[in-house]
Write an enzyme that holds these catalytic residues in place. Structure first.
Site, mmCIF file in Angstrom:
data_model
loop_
_atom_site.group_PDB
_atom_site.id
_atom_site.type_symbol
_atom_site.label_atom_id
_atom_site.label_comp_id
_atom_site.label_asym_id
_atom_site.label_seq_id
_atom_site.Cartn_x
_atom_site.Cartn_y
_atom_site.Cartn_z
ATOM 1 N N THR A 149 0.826 -1.205 0.000
ATOM 2 C CA THR A 149 0.000 0.000 0.000
ATOM 3 C C THR A 149 0.864 1.261 0.000
ATOM 4 O O THR A 149 2.056 1.217 0.259
ATOM 5 C CB THR A 149 -0.893 0.034 1.257
ATOM 6 O OG1 THR A 149 -0.055 0.065 2.424
ATOM 7 C CG2 THR A 149 -1.784 -1.191 1.318
ATOM 8 N N ASP A 150 0.215 2.394 -0.281
ATOM 9 C CA ASP A 150 0.886 3.674 -0.119
ATOM 10 C C ASP A 150 0.019 4.592 0.730
ATOM 11 O O ASP A 150 -1.036 4.186 1.215
ATOM 12 C CB ASP A 150 1.247 4.315 -1.468
ATOM 13 C CG ASP A 150 0.022 4.715 -2.276
ATOM 14 O OD1 ASP A 150 -1.070 4.932 -1.703
ATOM 15 O OD2 ASP A 150 0.157 4.842 -3.496
ATOM 16 N N LEU A 151 0.460 5.815 0.924
ATOM 17 C CA LEU A 151 -0.234 6.699 1.862
ATOM 18 C C LEU A 151 -1.646 7.053 1.399
ATOM 19 O O LEU A 151 -2.436 7.603 2.175
ATOM 20 C CB LEU A 151 0.593 7.952 2.146
ATOM 21 C CG LEU A 151 0.846 8.959 1.012
ATOM 22 C CD1 LEU A 151 -0.240 10.031 0.968
ATOM 23 C CD2 LEU A 151 2.177 9.650 1.267
ATOM 24 N N GLY A 152 -1.963 6.757 0.137
ATOM 25 C CA GLY A 152 -3.333 6.943 -0.323
ATOM 26 C C GLY A 152 -4.270 5.870 0.228
ATOM 27 O O GLY A 152 -5.486 5.950 0.044
ATOM 28 N N GLY A 153 -3.706 4.882 0.902
ATOM 29 C CA GLY A 153 -4.528 3.831 1.508
ATOM 30 C C GLY A 153 -4.846 2.698 0.548
ATOM 31 O O GLY A 153 -5.593 1.792 0.886
#
Lengths: 136, 136, 136, 136
Positions: C15-19
């Site tokens: 995942t990344d900080l965008g969820g």
């Protein structure tokens, strides 16, 4: 003592859904800094392998996660050789935010020097040892 | 004592030009196993966050790289809670090849339990503590 | 026509900080599925290289991101050979959530078969061609 | 027309056992360059989200892998907006080796602008549109 430090910018790829840098990725940042430290001492790892039959392998790591790094942060990753002896090199690395106090992540990385063709330990090349120690 | 172990296959994405698993990626394998261990105990991390306002954060890791894992290897990643007290959970993890003796990578992972909404330490949820200790 | 599909669980690392799953990581999931598809047909890529001097290299990809995958999602990644001719293999891949309708990500992956020792194109091994076509 | 280009060094983390950059990682390099392109235009993505409720999401990618990048390579990753209209932005990106001719990887990346709070398409912010078009 002069330390070496390498700037690293945090991108999307480095973060996880917690909104911070994923815990394994600090090891990537630390390896980038070690690669640039060696380059700065005059050593390219591909040349070391092809011309001198030497590779460096990480034997152990200790990481303390003190504060999270976040998207867009401008980090500085230091490289400080602590002990160079025989085939073994101990490196202390710290990750901070540029222009800020406080360590985000601290690492102790133990590296060994191997003969690439047979994977047996070999002395850290003398030139690296001298330069690394000269930095201390 | 019954340990939990999770199978991991090594793919191209996990390797580096040395022909072995890149040193940061063992931390990915260990997190997959911890996630599945929690799921196996009945805890989903997204539910823990949404319903109980609890997240787990890694505070420190110690990894010993004993033998390299390679492409196509079928690994087993164990999860063994060593100490559960207050907000802190210490987990020992080992990575072996299935059906072979010898540890490839050994880790000690220190985790803390945080209140998600304000990032302050909170006790490891009792149900996890009981189940984790029951496994011991 | 029987398609091959491989299950993939989404972990923190993906995942990344965008969820959601970071956009490059769908290519990892697709490669895992292609590796397992080949294994299912009886081909191990390390054996293909060592015994038959053949490697597969991706020449182009087209990906459409239709809906995001999220932490903990149980995905299915399909592999469907569309065209096998000469040294070239075109594969269609879709990523869905298990037990749900709707494609999350769709890919067209063009692969070529190379002689490993000199990187020149070579015919897709006959056995793969037959088995791949037989699946269609 | 002035293009933007961003330097990227290839590290161990980027390679796979084939000795070249893993095929998904070119997408990381391209995103780094797009992030720096936006920053160079005066836009920080975290500010765009927090202050303007706007995020950018990749809808599709087309990548052609022409020549492999290798460990230690110094790459340049270009960013060239091809079409900016409504909520949609089409960007052409090329990866070359510094001081060498020949494209290693070529990409066409389609991005849409979304309202962060409800994930519905919204016009590309005017200031970006103007600046992006001014670059053309």
């Amino acid at each position: 003592m002069i330390e070496f430090a390498w700037p690293v910018r945090v991108y999307y790829e480095d973060t996880d859904l917690g909104g911070v840098v994923y815990y394994a990725n600090y090891l990537k940042f630390m390896e980038r800094a070690r690669t640039e430290w060696l380059r700065n001492l005059g050593f390219e790892q591909d040349e070391l392998k092809d011309r001198f039959d030497v590779i460096f392998v990480v034997k152990s790591v200790e990481l303390d996660y003190l504060q999270p790094a976040r998207f867009n942060d401008e980090l500085l990753v230091s490289v400080k050789p602590i002990k160079v002896r025989g085939a073994s090199l101990l490196v202390e690395q710290e990750i901070i935010k540029q222009n800020e106090k406080g360590i985000l992540c601290k690492g102790m990385i133990k590296i060994v020097s191997l003969t690439a063709s047979n994977f047996t330990p070999c002395p850290i090349p003398g030139a690296i040892m001298q330069k690394a120690q000269h930095k201390e």
